[in-house]
Design a protein around this motif. Structure first.
Motif, PDB file in Angstrom:
ATOM      1  N   GLU A  56       0.773  -1.096   0.034  1.00  0.00           N
ATOM      2  CA  GLU A  56      -0.023   0.071  -0.095  1.00  0.00           C
ATOM      3  C   GLU A  56       0.726   1.170   0.061  1.00  0.00           C
ATOM      4  O   GLU A  56       0.678   2.171  -0.600  1.00  0.00           O
ATOM      5  N   ASP A  57       2.101   1.171   0.709  1.00  0.00           N
ATOM      6  CA  ASP A  57       2.793   2.507   1.032  1.00  0.00           C
ATOM      7  C   ASP A  57       4.027   2.530  -0.273  1.00  0.00           C
ATOM      8  O   ASP A  57       4.739   3.332  -0.080  1.00  0.00           O
ATOM      9  N   TYR A  58       4.134   1.706  -1.142  1.00  0.00           N
ATOM     10  CA  TYR A  58       5.208   1.606  -2.060  1.00  0.00           C
ATOM     11  C   TYR A  58       5.420   3.015  -2.739  1.00  0.00           C
ATOM     12  O   TYR A  58       4.401   3.569  -3.235  1.00  0.00           O
ATOM     13  N   VAL A  59       6.623   3.512  -2.417  1.00  0.00           N
ATOM     14  CA  VAL A  59       6.606   4.787  -2.912  1.00  0.00           C
ATOM     15  C   VAL A  59       6.800   5.352  -4.582  1.00  0.00           C
ATOM     16  O   VAL A  59       6.796   6.443  -4.947  1.00  0.00           O
ATOM     17  N   LEU A  60       7.178   4.092  -5.359  1.00  0.00           N
ATOM     18  CA  LEU A  60       7.290   4.312  -6.551  1.00  0.00           C
ATOM     19  C   LEU A  60       6.202   4.003  -7.399  1.00  0.00           C
ATOM     20  O   LEU A  60       6.303   3.600  -8.459  1.00  0.00           O
ATOM     21  N   ARG A  61       4.933   4.271  -6.827  1.00  0.00           N
ATOM     22  CA  ARG A  61       3.530   4.052  -7.563  1.00  0.00           C
ATOM     23  C   ARG A  61       2.916   5.487  -7.329  1.00  0.00           C
ATOM     24  O   ARG A  61       2.622   5.550  -6.200  1.00  0.00           O
ATOM     25  N   PRO A  62       2.366   5.895  -8.514  1.00  0.00           N
ATOM     26  CA  PRO A  62       1.369   7.044  -8.013  1.00  0.00           C
ATOM     27  C   PRO A  62       0.230   6.684  -7.169  1.00  0.00           C
ATOM     28  O   PRO A  62      -0.420   5.585  -7.466  1.00  0.00           O
ATOM     29  N   LYS A  63      -0.341   7.374  -6.439  1.00  0.00           N
ATOM     30  CA  LYS A  63      -1.380   7.021  -5.501  1.00  0.00           C
ATOM     31  C   LYS A  63      -2.514   8.031  -5.705  1.00  0.00           C
ATOM     32  O   LYS A  63      -2.338   9.165  -5.979  1.00  0.00           O
ATOM     33  N   VAL A  64      -3.743   7.332  -5.774  1.00  0.00           N
ATOM     34  CA  VAL A  64      -4.930   8.460  -5.932  1.00  0.00           C
ATOM     35  C   VAL A  64      -4.884   9.353  -4.875  1.00  0.00           C
ATOM     36  O   VAL A  64      -4.732   9.442  -3.646  1.00  0.00           O
ATOM     37  N   GLY A  65      -4.916  10.727  -5.686  1.00  0.00           N
ATOM     38  CA  GLY A  65      -5.237  12.039  -4.825  1.00  0.00           C
ATOM     39  C   GLY A  65      -3.956  12.322  -4.154  1.00  0.00           C
ATOM     40  O   GLY A  65      -3.856  13.357  -3.505  1.00  0.00           O
ATOM     41  N   LYS A  66      -2.771  11.773  -4.251  1.00  0.00           N
ATOM     42  CA  LYS A  66      -1.361  12.259  -3.956  1.00  0.00           C
ATOM     43  C   LYS A  66      -0.701  12.691  -5.023  1.00  0.00           C
ATOM     44  O   LYS A  66      -0.651  12.639  -6.179  1.00  0.00           O
ATOM     45  N   PRO A  67       0.535  13.990  -4.624  1.00  0.00           N
ATOM     46  CA  PRO A  67       1.241  14.480  -5.743  1.00  0.00           C
ATOM     47  C   PRO A  67       2.061  13.174  -6.141  1.00  0.00           C
ATOM     48  O   PRO A  67       2.491  12.547  -5.370  1.00  0.00           O
ATOM     49  N   TRP A  68       2.418  13.257  -7.404  1.00  0.00           N
ATOM     50  CA  TRP A  68       3.447  12.471  -8.124  1.00  0.00           C
ATOM     51  C   TRP A  68       4.781  13.001  -8.663  1.00  0.00           C
ATOM     52  O   TRP A  68       4.477  14.103  -9.338  1.00  0.00           O
TER      53      TRP A  68
ATOM     54  N   GLY B  32       5.067  -1.770 -15.556  1.00  0.00           N
ATOM     55  CA  GLY B  32       3.441  -2.162 -15.355  1.00  0.00           C
ATOM     56  C   GLY B  32       3.412  -3.419 -14.326  1.00  0.00           C
ATOM     57  O   GLY B  32       2.659  -3.579 -13.571  1.00  0.00           O
ATOM     58  N   SER B  33       4.332  -4.395 -14.751  1.00  0.00           N
ATOM     59  CA  SER B  33       4.064  -5.989 -14.196  1.00  0.00           C
ATOM     60  C   SER B  33       4.789  -5.706 -12.856  1.00  0.00           C
ATOM     61  O   SER B  33       4.525  -6.347 -12.141  1.00  0.00           O
ATOM     62  N   SER B  34       5.851  -5.074 -12.770  1.00  0.00           N
ATOM     63  CA  SER B  34       6.687  -5.274 -11.509  1.00  0.00           C
ATOM     64  C   SER B  34       6.079  -4.137 -10.480  1.00  0.00           C
ATOM     65  O   SER B  34       5.961  -4.411  -9.352  1.00  0.00           O
ATOM     66  N   GLY B  35       5.474  -3.085 -10.869  1.00  0.00           N
ATOM     67  CA  GLY B  35       4.881  -2.014 -10.036  1.00  0.00           C
ATOM     68  C   GLY B  35       5.904  -0.920  -9.650  1.00  0.00           C
ATOM     69  O   GLY B  35       5.422  -0.339  -9.033  1.00  0.00           O
ATOM     70  N   ASP B  36       7.000  -1.079 -10.471  1.00  0.00           N
ATOM     71  CA  ASP B  36       8.065  -0.059 -10.034  1.00  0.00           C
ATOM     72  C   ASP B  36       8.066   1.117 -11.072  1.00  0.00           C
ATOM     73  O   ASP B  36       8.561   1.215 -12.170  1.00  0.00           O
ATOM     74  N   TYR B  37       7.024   2.132 -10.710  1.00  0.00           N
ATOM     75  CA  TYR B  37       6.643   3.247 -11.794  1.00  0.00           C
ATOM     76  C   TYR B  37       7.661   4.404 -11.527  1.00  0.00           C
ATOM     77  O   TYR B  37       7.384   5.579 -12.011  1.00  0.00           O
ATOM     78  N   ASN B  38       9.001   4.233 -11.050  1.00  0.00           N
ATOM     79  CA  ASN B  38       9.905   5.380 -10.892  1.00  0.00           C
ATOM     80  C   ASN B  38      10.052   5.882 -12.211  1.00  0.00           C
ATOM     81  O   ASN B  38      10.391   5.405 -13.374  1.00  0.00           O
ATOM     82  N   PRO B  39       9.783   7.142 -12.169  1.00  0.00           N
ATOM     83  CA  PRO B  39       9.827   8.090 -13.605  1.00  0.00           C
ATOM     84  C   PRO B  39      11.311   7.919 -14.287  1.00  0.00           C
ATOM     85  O   PRO B  39      11.028   8.199 -15.455  1.00  0.00           O
ATOM     86  N   LEU B  40      12.351   7.602 -13.614  1.00  0.00           N
ATOM     87  CA  LEU B  40      13.570   7.512 -14.241  1.00  0.00           C
ATOM     88  C   LEU B  40      13.635   6.313 -15.469  1.00  0.00           C
ATOM     89  O   LEU B  40      14.375   6.243 -16.181  1.00  0.00           O
TER      90      LEU B  40
END
Lengths: 167, 140
Positions: A56-68, B32-40
């Motif tokens: 739930e808290d993974y920082v490298l995924r955009p979250k609904v309603g939160k800045p990205w 997408g598959s891993s869930g790591d969306y780091n913009p880098l």
């Protein structure tokens, strides 16, 4: 910090296998997999990394309603304040993955539900020729199944660099 | 198909082209598959203007994942007992990657035959991008 519960799903394994360019049918076809030694759709070796999807808290995924922090109209969606330093993700260096190690007690299969727990490991520093001071930190994640049996132990090492790595 | 201890020897090596001209779309697919969306790894504007890199680059874990395909193709599904790598250079869109796994030891753990392998993935310039080790259970 880690997923509370990581359901290992066949569709997710299929998408993951596609993304790493692996067309082994053991990742796609339940009937084919049933006739193999593993007997089921099995997770590719690095699949547990995708447990981030369930954190739930993974920082490298955009979250609904939160800045990205990625770009929209501007290059970063987060305004860099002078005092907030590098933590916004808008910094010049940032975190990179230095090492990853897996120990397989068994290989997860579709239908497993894994329960990860993380413990911080060592941290150390090094002077790098190509990126200034390097700060390494290690995290160990243990993935256990519903019976509490250890399935995979993952040890990752991250590195924060003082500046982007010279090319 | 698993390897047979009776049919392999130290020094045997296996090579595979993992990807030719790595596409940005594959990097996005891995995000997408891993869930790591780091913009880098997908956002050229952020990566060049804010992070200061010449372009977006691949997740290290994408290279480790692609290298894992060589290992499972060689040792069989569900046979690895460990797999670990260091990420030594970044992988960029357009890179062509080749991986080689070499048997460096054959041993027994009780009744189980085990092979230790070294694995190296290089880019089109011969630069090592991933290097590591793996071990796998063999058939007798």
């Amino acid at each position: 910090m880690v997923a509370k519960r990581f359901p290992v799903e066949a569709g997710h394994i299929m998408m993951f296998a596609r993304s790493v360019g692996d067309d082994n049918q053991v990742y796609y076809d339940a009937e084919y997999a049933a006739d193999t030694e593993v007997g089921n759709i099995v997770a590719p070796p690095t699949f547990v990394q995708a447990s981030a999807q369930f954190d739930e808290d993974y920082v490298l995924r955009p979250k609904v309603g939160k800045p990205w922090f990625g770009s929209g109209k501007e290059a970063s969606g987060i305004k860099k304040e002078p005092s907030s330093g590098e933590k916004s993700g808008g910094g010049s260096g940032g975190g990179l993955h230095a090492e990853q190690h897996y120990e397989y007690h068994r290989h997860p299969v579709a239908g497993d539900i894994l329960y990860p727990t993380a413990k911080p490991g060592k941290t150390w520093e090094k002077e790098g020729k190509r990126s200034g001071k390097l700060v390494f930190s290690e995290t160990v994640v243990e993935y256990r199944d519903a019976n509490g049996e250890l399935v995979v132990t993952a040890r990752g090492v991250g590195v924060r660099t003082e500046r982007p790595v010279d090319q | 198909m698993a390897l047979k201890a009776s049919e392999v020897k130290v020094g045997d090596s296996y090579s595979q082209r993992l990807v030719e001209d790595l596409k940005r779309t594959q990097i996005v697919q891995y995000a997408g598959s891993s869930g790591d969306y780091n913009p880098l790894h997908s956002d050229e504007k952020f990566t060049t203007e804010v992070a200061g890199y010449p372009s977006i680059f691949a997740h290290g874990m994408l290279t480790m994942g692609m290298t894992g395909k060589l290992l499972t193709d060689v040792v069989g599904d569900g046979r690895l007992t460990n797999y670990g790598v260091r990420f030594t250079n970044q992988v960029w869109p357009g890179d062509t990657l080749d991986a080689t796994a070499t048997i460096v030891a054959l041993r027994r753990d009780g009744d189980t035959h085990i092979a230790d392998l070294e694995v190296v993935t290089t880019n089109q310039d011969g630069k090592v991008v991933v290097s590591g080790q793996a071990s796998a259970k063999l058939d007798p």
